[in-house]
Write an enzyme that holds these catalytic residues in place. Structure first.
Site, PDB file in Angstrom:
ATOM      1  N   GLY A 139       0.792  -1.191  -0.527  1.00 24.51           N
ATOM      2  CA  GLY A 139      -0.243   0.100   0.001  1.00 24.51           C
ATOM      3  C   GLY A 139       0.405   1.571   0.148  1.00 24.51           C
ATOM      4  O   GLY A 139       1.837   1.029   0.154  1.00 24.51           O
ATOM      5  N   SER A 140       0.293   2.701   0.051  1.00 22.60           N
ATOM      6  CA  SER A 140       1.279   4.137   0.591  1.00 22.60           C
ATOM      7  C   SER A 140       1.491   3.518   1.563  1.00 22.60           C
ATOM      8  O   SER A 140       1.125   3.399   2.483  1.00 22.60           O
ATOM      9  CB  SER A 140      -0.373   4.412  -0.510  1.00 22.60           C
TER      10      SER A 140
ATOM     11  N   GLY B 176      -0.319   1.493   6.568  1.00 19.53           N
ATOM     12  CA  GLY B 176      -0.509   0.947   7.736  1.00 19.53           C
ATOM     13  C   GLY B 176      -0.191  -0.683   7.982  1.00 19.53           C
ATOM     14  O   GLY B 176      -0.273  -1.252   8.424  1.00 19.53           O
TER      15      GLY B 176
ATOM     16  N   ASN C  27      -8.303   0.836   5.304  1.00 20.78           N
ATOM     17  CA  ASN C  27      -8.164   0.636   7.086  1.00 20.78           C
ATOM     18  C   ASN C  27      -7.998   1.757   7.594  1.00 20.78           C
ATOM     19  O   ASN C  27      -8.490   2.971   6.327  1.00 20.78           O
ATOM     20  CB  ASN C  27      -6.669   0.776   6.828  1.00 20.78           C
ATOM     21  N   LYS C  28      -8.143   2.184   8.660  1.00 22.02           N
ATOM     22  CA  LYS C  28      -8.112   3.943   9.527  1.00 22.02           C
ATOM     23  C   LYS C  28      -9.118   4.375   9.743  1.00 22.02           C
ATOM     24  O   LYS C  28     -10.062   5.037   9.372  1.00 22.02           O
ATOM     25  CB  LYS C  28      -7.166   5.181   9.386  1.00 22.02           C
TER      26      LYS C  28
ATOM     27  N   SER D 155      35.057  -1.354 -28.458  1.00 21.31           N
ATOM     28  CA  SER D 155      34.807  -2.674 -27.569  1.00 21.31           C
ATOM     29  C   SER D 155      34.496  -1.787 -25.898  1.00 21.31           C
ATOM     30  O   SER D 155      35.177  -3.477 -25.494  1.00 21.31           O
ATOM     31  CB  SER D 155      34.939  -3.750 -27.786  1.00 21.31           C
TER      32      SER D 155
ATOM     33  N   GLY E  76      46.150   3.388 -31.307  1.00 24.47           N
ATOM     34  CA  GLY E  76      46.632   2.942 -32.166  1.00 24.47           C
ATOM     35  C   GLY E  76      46.385   1.255 -32.445  1.00 24.47           C
ATOM     36  O   GLY E  76      46.340   0.684 -33.560  1.00 24.47           O
TER      37      GLY E  76
ATOM     38  N   ASP F 273       2.651   5.365   4.998  1.00 21.76           N
ATOM     39  CA  ASP F 273       1.210   5.141   6.282  1.00 21.76           C
ATOM     40  C   ASP F 273       0.028   4.913   5.802  1.00 21.76           C
ATOM     41  O   ASP F 273      -0.568   5.296   6.617  1.00 21.76           O
ATOM     42  CB  ASP F 273       1.335   6.623   6.371  1.00 21.76           C
TER      43      ASP F 273
END
Length: 635
Positions: free
Chosen positions: A31-32, A36, A165-166, A542, A473, A34
């Site tokens: 989730g993002s 939870g 949540n919350k 190379s 060279g 904060d």
């Protein structure tokens, strides 16, 4: 007392036996920032009584120092173990925790939410059966929520819990919950996520985690723990699929036993079953199925077993033993999703090691079809993939491998790419399907081969690969070597970096990706010329070791001789008659080797020429002498 101790020992033994046979669910939280996640896992550990008294005392002390809940226990601290995580209040690394209930065992991975830790989340999700996607009830579905859901679908997780949540911070408003659920389901449908259970929770207070909350009389669904204890795990689903056993080890303890050990990736196996060995296609019959406690009448997906066959077949680590009537596919070119996990960008054409199942092969990315913006799901054109970027690519292997599409079987469709030099894992990938050309293109045998042409020309074909900074060279010494070989009557051809860019490679620039493709094409041309019986002299900067190693692997042992023309950068700049270094210093030539693009000197070149201290003729003579030692020329 002895009787009491015997009873205790018996009870402990019975508990351990029951615990051993519980099913195991692996799941992730995402989730993002904060939302939870860590708090929820801490609450699960706390409610399932999986914390010892000293752990509880430690987290209580840490809560006073690092916590965000005033004087209350901060459950997130049970999971956020890194000091940086505690200081910032975020998850950075993947944290795994074990807990169990009476019905099931669990391993939960707390994955980071930040975009720069995408690779960490992919790692944590790679073995999960279910994802808990947390959404803050105050914020709703965010960009990070969509990104994590895309990754969940990409990794092949079929079941998701939308944990809103919350809810206590929105007064347990059912309308807020319903709006978030509708918004998320509409987005998830675009990804093909169908098995979604939405639950209103409070990870901090414990509502609807292990028991129903009196604060949500309007919610009639299951608690989070009920979902975790009853959802289907992949091993159960895979038991009904055709049998697949990737061979990890050939067990030969004595002359009378040859067993093939591995973890059953899908299906069931019994004595008497007819099986096919891939990629060889040979068939046989299972004689015995052996586990730790002896012969078994049957083994199912998720079990580690040893099987014996009725016939002695050539089987080694990396082969797949499959059901004869439903074998898996075999191919060497694929379309895939690739999640890049290394700080150094992915370059098409660069050689990597690919590990799929128990087999490791050489591989390279042929083409990036498009890059996926994980926030908007937009497809964009790309030539490379940087850290945490995801693309749809075509992949080529140096030999056919048994596989299943990742959507069918994650064990046989998932792979990692490994850097050949550092041995770091640089990418994780998911196979979609085999390309049609993998089955339709075959090597055409020819009557006159390289050996016959070498006899006709009276020489041993080889390639001299001159490498070094611009102005070292290389071309001058290569010209001198070519003249000496011509005077000795040998048939040669010289490939020069500037010359091939007028024709074969005129479409390429000087980015790292173009440099890799430049060397790949030249190496393939040199291989054709060696096959024609010629001594090929190539002169290219190379700059990357991996590409020079890729070129070397195209040739038989002894055919490829690396010549390192070694001069200090200051000397190369002094010799620069074209004025390229001066332009690069002024910023007029970007990606110029030695200035703003690296040169990786050879570590074990066959010829090392300190060209600043010897003449061109002396350098050419040293190369001729090395050709004699290698048996290319007669001394």
């Amino acid at each position: 007392m002895a009787h009491v101790s015997d009873l205790i020992a018996s009870d402990i033994g019975e508990y351990l036996r029951q615990h051993q046979h519980k099913g195991l669910l692996r799941f992730i939280t995402c989730g993002s920032v904060d939302d939870g996640k860590s708090t929820l896992i801490g609450r699960l550990l706390y409610d399932s009584k999986m914390l010892f008294e000293d752990q509880l005392a430690a987290v209580e002390a840490d809560s006073k120092k690092w916590g965000t809940q005033g004087g209350d226990i901060d459950f997130a601290l049970l999971v956020d173990g890194l000091a940086a995580e505690r200081e910032q209040g975020i998850t950075i690394d993947v944290a795994y925790r074990f807990f169990s209930t009476d019905r099931r065992k669990f391993i939960v991975a707390d994955t980071p939410g930040h975009e720069q830790y995408t690779r960490n989340m992919v790692t944590g999700a790679s073995t999960a059966d279910l994802a808990i996607i947390l959404v803050d009830a105050r914020k709703g579905v965010l960009t990070q929520t969509r990104r994590h859901s895309y990754l969940v679908s990409l990794i092949g997780i079929r079941q998701a819990v939308l944990a809103v949540n919350k809810m206590d911070l929105v007064d347990w408003d059912p309308a807020a919950f319903a709006a978030i659920e509708a918004d998320y389901r509409a987005f998830a449908a675009q990804l093909g996520l169908q098995q979604i259970t939405a639950i209103p929770i409070s990870g901090l207070k414990g509502d609807n985690i292990t028991s129903r909350s009196a604060r949500t009389p309007w919610y009639e669904g299951p608690t989070l723990m009920e979902v975790l204890e009853t959802c289907e795990v992949d091993d159960t689903r895979l038991q009904d699929d055709p049998m697949r056993l990737p061979v990890q080890w050939v067990n030969r303890p004595n002359l009378d036993f040859r067993g093939y050990c591995g973890l059953l990736a899908s299906g069931r196996v019994r004595p008497g079953d007819r099986v096919r060995v891939l990629p060889s296609g040979r068939e046989s019959t299972v004689q015995r199925v052996v586990a730790l406690d002896g012969d078994q009448p049957e083994a199912v997906a998720g079990q580690s077993v040893t099987i014996t066959l009725a016939d002695e077949l050539d089987i080694s680590r990396g082969d797949v033993i499959a059901a004869a009537d439903a074998p898996c596919q075999v191919a060497d070119q694929f379309e895939c999703h690739l999640v890049w996990m290394d700080d150094e960008a992915m370059l098409p054409g660069r050689p990597y090691l690919l590990k799929i199942g128990t087999r490791t092969v050489n591989a390279s990315v042929l083409e990036i079809k498009h890059k996926v913006n994980v926030n908007t799901l937009e497809h964009t054109a790309a030539k490379t993939l940087a850290l945490n970027e995801i693309g749809v690519c075509t992949l080529s292997l140096d030999r056919p491998v048994p596989f299943e599409p990742y959507a069918v079987n994650r064990d046989l469709g998932g792979f990692i790419l490994i850097d050949r030099l550092s041995n770091h894992t640089v990418a994780a990938g998911m196979l979609h399907f085999a390309l049609r050309r993998a089955h339709n293109i075959h090597l055409q045998p020819v009557a006159v081969d390289k050996a016959a042409r070498a006899v006709l020309l009276g020489q041993k074909p080889a390639v001299l690969w001159f490498t070094g900074l611009s102005g070292a060279g290389k071309s001058t010494i290569a010209n001198a070597v070519t003249k000496k070989l011509y005077a000795l009557g040998h048939h040669t051809y010289q490939l020069d970096g500037d010359n091939v860019r007028h024709g074969l490679n005129r479409d390429l620039g000087f980015t790292d990706a173009d440099r890799v493709e430049n060397i790949r094409r030249v190496a393939e041309v040199a291989r054709l010329m060696v096959d024609a019986g010629l001594i090929v002299i190539t002169s290219f900067i190379s700059p990357f070791r991996s590409e020079r190693e890729m070129a070397r692997r195209l040739f038989e042992p002894g055919e490829f001789l690396e010549v390192y023309v070694d001069v200090p950068l200051a000397v190369a700049e002094q010799r620069d008659v074209k004025g390229l270094y001066a332009k690069a210093r002024r910023g007029q030539l970007p990606n110029f080797t030695g200035i703003d693009s690296p040169y990786e000197p050879p570590e074990a070149a066959e010829v090392h020429l300190p060209a600043a201290g010897i003449s061109v003729d002396e350098a050419a003579e040293r190369v001729i002498e090395r050709l004699c030692v290698a048996g290319v020329l007669r001394a």
